[in-house]
Design a protein around this motif. Structure first.
Motif, short mmCIF file in Angstrom:
data_model
loop_
_atom_site.label_atom_id
_atom_site.label_comp_id
_atom_site.label_asym_id
_atom_site.label_seq_id
_atom_site.Cartn_x
_atom_site.Cartn_y
_atom_site.Cartn_z
N GLN A 65 -3.71 4.86 -0.27
CA GLN A 65 -5.05 4.63 0.26
C GLN A 65 -5.08 4.41 1.78
O GLN A 65 -6.04 4.72 2.44
CB GLN A 65 -5.68 3.42 -0.44
CG GLN A 65 -7.19 3.53 -0.58
CD GLN A 65 -7.75 2.55 -1.59
OE1 GLN A 65 -7.08 1.63 -2.01
NE2 GLN A 65 -8.99 2.74 -1.96
N GLY A 66 -3.99 3.87 2.31
CA GLY A 66 -3.95 3.62 3.75
C GLY A 66 -3.43 4.78 4.56
O GLY A 66 -3.26 4.67 5.78
N ASN A 67 -3.17 5.92 3.91
CA ASN A 67 -2.63 7.09 4.60
C ASN A 67 -3.77 7.88 5.25
O ASN A 67 -4.32 8.82 4.68
CB ASN A 67 -1.88 7.97 3.60
CG ASN A 67 -1.01 9.00 4.29
OD1 ASN A 67 -1.21 9.32 5.47
ND2 ASN A 67 -0.03 9.53 3.57
N THR A 68 -4.14 7.49 6.46
CA THR A 68 -5.25 8.14 7.19
C THR A 68 -4.92 9.57 7.54
O THR A 68 -5.79 10.45 7.53
CB THR A 68 -5.57 7.35 8.46
OG1 THR A 68 -5.76 5.98 8.12
CG2 THR A 68 -6.83 7.87 9.14
N ARG A 69 -3.66 9.81 7.87
CA ARG A 69 -3.25 11.16 8.28
C ARG A 69 -3.50 12.17 7.16
O ARG A 69 -3.98 13.28 7.42
CB ARG A 69 -1.77 11.14 8.65
CG ARG A 69 -1.24 12.47 9.15
CD ARG A 69 0.23 12.36 9.52
NE ARG A 69 0.76 13.63 9.97
CZ ARG A 69 2.03 13.84 10.31
NH1 ARG A 69 2.89 12.83 10.26
NH2 ARG A 69 2.44 15.03 10.70
N GLN A 70 -3.17 11.81 5.95
CA GLN A 70 -3.38 12.72 4.81
C GLN A 70 -4.86 12.97 4.56
O GLN A 70 -5.26 14.10 4.26
CB GLN A 70 -2.73 12.13 3.56
CG GLN A 70 -2.68 13.11 2.39
CD GLN A 70 -1.94 12.53 1.19
OE1 GLN A 70 -1.54 11.37 1.21
NE2 GLN A 70 -1.76 13.32 0.16
N ALA A 71 -5.68 11.93 4.71
CA ALA A 71 -7.12 12.09 4.52
C ALA A 71 -7.72 13.03 5.57
O ALA A 71 -8.53 13.91 5.25
CB ALA A 71 -7.80 10.72 4.59
N VAL A 72 -7.31 12.85 6.82
CA VAL A 72 -7.80 13.71 7.91
C VAL A 72 -7.35 15.15 7.69
O VAL A 72 -8.11 16.10 7.92
CB VAL A 72 -7.31 13.18 9.28
CG1 VAL A 72 -7.63 14.17 10.39
CG2 VAL A 72 -7.94 11.82 9.59
#
Length: 349
Positions: A65-72
């Motif tokens: 859930q804290g993986n911002t890079r994957q979400a972007v």
């Protein structure tokens, strides 16, 4: 973006029947329009897939859930795929075919009447995403229904536990159970004593002393609470505690069922709105390409065309309306200072 760029350029075109902004702006308008509509569809698929993972693979989802890079990366990929579906064709179709079929004063894509290309593109733009969204949301609904059934099974199992099992769970209950057993035993002991009275009279004094010691020992082990009143009071107390527990569990189950029904209803609304807004345009576009615009009224085509933009306008309001987590996310983006998490919102999630 659709309201700020696409619609203002399209309204004069509809009202006058002529494109007055030049060929270059026409291509830019087409690229942006197709890009925004397609990315809107792909974003719905991405959101549904994200929610599918959050429900069916909750542990792995929370870990990432804290993986911002994957979400972007996922969001960028959506826009890239949306551009690749129509963008290159809009820009280079006339150069590959060697000529343009667009009359002067009009603005539409070169593949507007190419049935094969539109059928392939519509499969990627509407049919595949629609089936994917239905699959993800149906899986979420079935998963919720399965968990609800499991909760109800546990709930009924708790309700079917015997009163003796409830009593044996606490020291007070054990004492109450002993009291009841001693009360039932007293009558049997009195009957046995009357039968052996004659034999006890002829027994030796040593035996009498031994019996007296044994009786004294049994009397000391006998609970002091042995009376019918205490037994009834204890049973009544445990019964009341059980009723309170049952009411509490029933209330919790009703709350969870209500929440699950709301989730299922919101999923149906999202899938339904998506289908209503996109299905007419997709079907009419394919039919129109097959008969070169001769079998479809211009009014119905325009109506289906505007439905696409209405879907883009509805989506940002639809998700926050159905889900408090989306609502808080939008408030956090638009008005960070006004974000207030209410207790009931926290309970709902």
């Amino acid at each position: 973006l659709a309201g700020a760029f696409c619609i203002p350029l399209y309204v004069p075109y509809v009202l006058t029947g002529r494109w007055i902004f030049g060929r270059s702006l026409c291509k830019l308008w087409l690229v942006v329009d197709y890009l925004l509509c397609t990315s809107s569809v792909f974003n719905i698929v991405l959101i549904s897939y994200d929610r599918f993972l959050s429900v069916t693979r909750a542990v792995a989802y929370r870990a990432q859930q804290g993986n911002t890079r994957q979400a972007v990366l996922k969001m960028v990929l959506v826009w890239v795929l949306a551009f690749l579906l129509y963008g290159p064709a809009i820009i280079s179709w006339e150069y590959i075919s060697g000529q343009s079929i667009i009359p002067t004063g009009e603005c539409y894509a070169e593949f507007f009447y190419n049935w094969y290309f539109l059928m392939t593109a519509s499969m990627l733009e509407f049919f595949t995403p629609f089936i994917s969204v239905m699959f993800f949301n149906l899986s979420i609904y079935l998963n919720i229904q399965k968990r609800t059934k499991m909760r109800l099974d546990v709930f009924h199992e708790v309700h079917n536990q015997s009163f003796t099992e409830e009593m044996e769970r606490s020291p007070e209950a054990k004492l109450s159970l002993k009291c009841c057993k001693w009360e039932q035993k007293e009558s049997a002991e009195t009957l046995d004593l009357s039968k052996s009275k004659a034999q006890a009279a002829t027994s030796s004094s040593s035996t009498d002393g031994k019996d007296l010691l044994t009786t004294s020992s049994e009397s000391s082990r006998k609970p002091k609470c042995c009376n019918k009143k205490s037994c009834k009071n204890s049973a009544s107390t445990l019964s009341s505690e059980k009723r309170v527990k049952m009411v509490s569990q029933s209330t919790t189950q009703r709350f969870r069922l209500s929440r699950d029904k709301k989730v299922a209803k919101s999923l149906a609304i999202i899938v339904g709105i998506f289908g209503i807004c996109w299905a007419p345009y997709t079907l009419l576009m394919i039919i129109r390409a097959g008969c070169h615009g001769q079998c479809i009224s211009e009014f119905w085509y325009e109506t289906s065309f505007w439905l696409l933009w209405i879907n883009s306008a509805v989506n940002p309001a639809l998700y926050p309306l159905c889900h408090s987590s989306f609502r808080r996310a939008f408030i956090k983006l638009l008005c960070p200072k006004k974000l207030k998490i209410q207790p009931h919102d926290a309970l709902q999630n």
